[in-house]
Design a protein around this motif. Structure first.
Motif, mmCIF file in Angstrom:
data_model
loop_
_atom_site.group_PDB
_atom_site.id
_atom_site.type_symbol
_atom_site.label_atom_id
_atom_site.label_comp_id
_atom_site.label_asym_id
_atom_site.label_seq_id
_atom_site.Cartn_x
_atom_site.Cartn_y
_atom_site.Cartn_z
ATOM 1 N N ASP A 45 1.175 -0.692 0.053
ATOM 2 C CA ASP A 45 -0.008 -0.488 0.400
ATOM 3 C C ASP A 45 1.287 0.959 0.263
ATOM 4 O O ASP A 45 1.953 1.175 0.928
ATOM 5 N N VAL A 46 0.499 2.078 -0.771
ATOM 6 C CA VAL A 46 0.977 3.672 -0.236
ATOM 7 C C VAL A 46 0.103 4.595 -0.816
ATOM 8 O O VAL A 46 -0.962 4.586 -1.281
ATOM 9 N N ALA A 47 -0.074 5.713 0.599
ATOM 10 C CA ALA A 47 -1.602 6.538 0.199
ATOM 11 C C ALA A 47 -0.607 7.665 0.657
ATOM 12 O O ALA A 47 -0.067 7.986 1.409
ATOM 13 N N LEU A 48 -1.222 8.891 -0.104
ATOM 14 C CA LEU A 48 -1.534 10.327 1.185
ATOM 15 C C LEU A 48 -2.040 10.118 2.134
ATOM 16 O O LEU A 48 -3.975 10.219 2.025
ATOM 17 N N ILE A 49 -1.348 10.749 3.513
ATOM 18 C CA ILE A 49 -2.321 11.230 4.132
ATOM 19 C C ILE A 49 -2.090 12.532 4.711
ATOM 20 O O ILE A 49 -0.993 12.857 4.602
ATOM 21 N N GLN A 50 -3.246 12.925 5.156
ATOM 22 C CA GLN A 50 -3.331 14.666 5.837
ATOM 23 C C GLN A 50 -4.169 14.265 6.656
ATOM 24 O O GLN A 50 -5.717 13.740 7.150
ATOM 25 N N SER A 51 -3.285 15.135 7.687
ATOM 26 C CA SER A 51 -3.782 15.291 9.287
ATOM 27 C C SER A 51 -3.884 16.752 9.891
ATOM 28 O O SER A 51 -2.939 17.222 9.477
ATOM 29 N N LYS A 52 -4.696 16.923 10.734
ATOM 30 C CA LYS A 52 -5.351 18.264 11.142
ATOM 31 C C LYS A 52 -4.448 18.520 12.093
ATOM 32 O O LYS A 52 -4.059 17.548 13.132
ATOM 33 N N GLN A 53 -3.770 19.699 12.515
ATOM 34 C CA GLN A 53 -3.253 19.867 13.971
ATOM 35 C C GLN A 53 -3.598 19.199 15.114
ATOM 36 O O GLN A 53 -4.935 19.307 15.358
ATOM 37 N N ASN A 54 -2.693 18.638 16.069
ATOM 38 C CA ASN A 54 -3.586 18.566 17.309
ATOM 39 C C ASN A 54 -3.942 16.800 17.153
ATOM 40 O O ASN A 54 -5.004 15.697 18.493
ATOM 41 N N SER A 55 -4.550 16.288 15.791
ATOM 42 C CA SER A 55 -4.846 14.840 15.833
ATOM 43 C C SER A 55 -3.411 13.948 16.059
ATOM 44 O O SER A 55 -3.013 14.162 16.361
ATOM 45 N N ILE A 56 -3.800 12.909 16.396
ATOM 46 C CA ILE A 56 -3.607 11.456 16.280
ATOM 47 C C ILE A 56 -4.067 10.367 15.516
ATOM 48 O O ILE A 56 -5.139 9.928 15.557
#
Length: 145
Positions: A45-56
């Protein structure tokens, strides 16, 4: 540390000297720009992940899977420990850094800024095997064995 056989032809043990941050073994630059090869070999698998500030993200370990994560933008705190150990280690990951998480290493990513990263793994995320291989840890710091 467990060195995945799927990556043996691409990485060398010296690439892991600054674990969990690892050396990117192939970068090519010319007048058009650059190519940064993050992994090569059999990948699930290859994925692009976006995460919000303060998320875990994560709060788990894998019985057989491993991950490479390359931070494109943002910043996160990476925490980890090998299953059976009693000490959590931590470091801050910055853009352009590649980290490796082997199997049987509990890990958690806490995003200090809005972030984008690429994750590469051995197992496909669409298979049942991925979920059955993932052991979730609701309370990371209190799950030390």
């Amino acid at each position: 540390m467990t060195f995945p056989p799927e990556l043996l032809s691409y990485f060398s043990p010296g690439d892991f000297e600054n674990y969990p941050i690892i050396k990117i073994p192939q970068t090519f630059t010319d007048n058009r720009g650059s190519i940064i090869n993050l992994a090569d070999g059999v990948l699930g698998d290859v994925a692009l992940i976006q995460s919000k500030q303060n998320s875990i993200r994560a709060n788990h370990y894998h019985q057989e899977d491993w991950h490479l994560c390359y931070l494109i933008e943002g910043k996160f705190k990476y925490e980890w420990y090998r299953i059976g150990d009693t000490k959590v280690s931590a470091t801050t990951i910055l853009p352009g850094q590649l980290i490796f998480t082997p199997k049987l290493v509990a890990h958690r990513l806490q995003f200090l800024e809005p972030s984008k990263f690429i994750t590469i793994s051995k197992l496909s995320r669409i298979s049942e095997k991925y979920e059955s291989d993932t052991i979730r840890l609701p309370d990371f710091n209190n799950s030390l064995n």
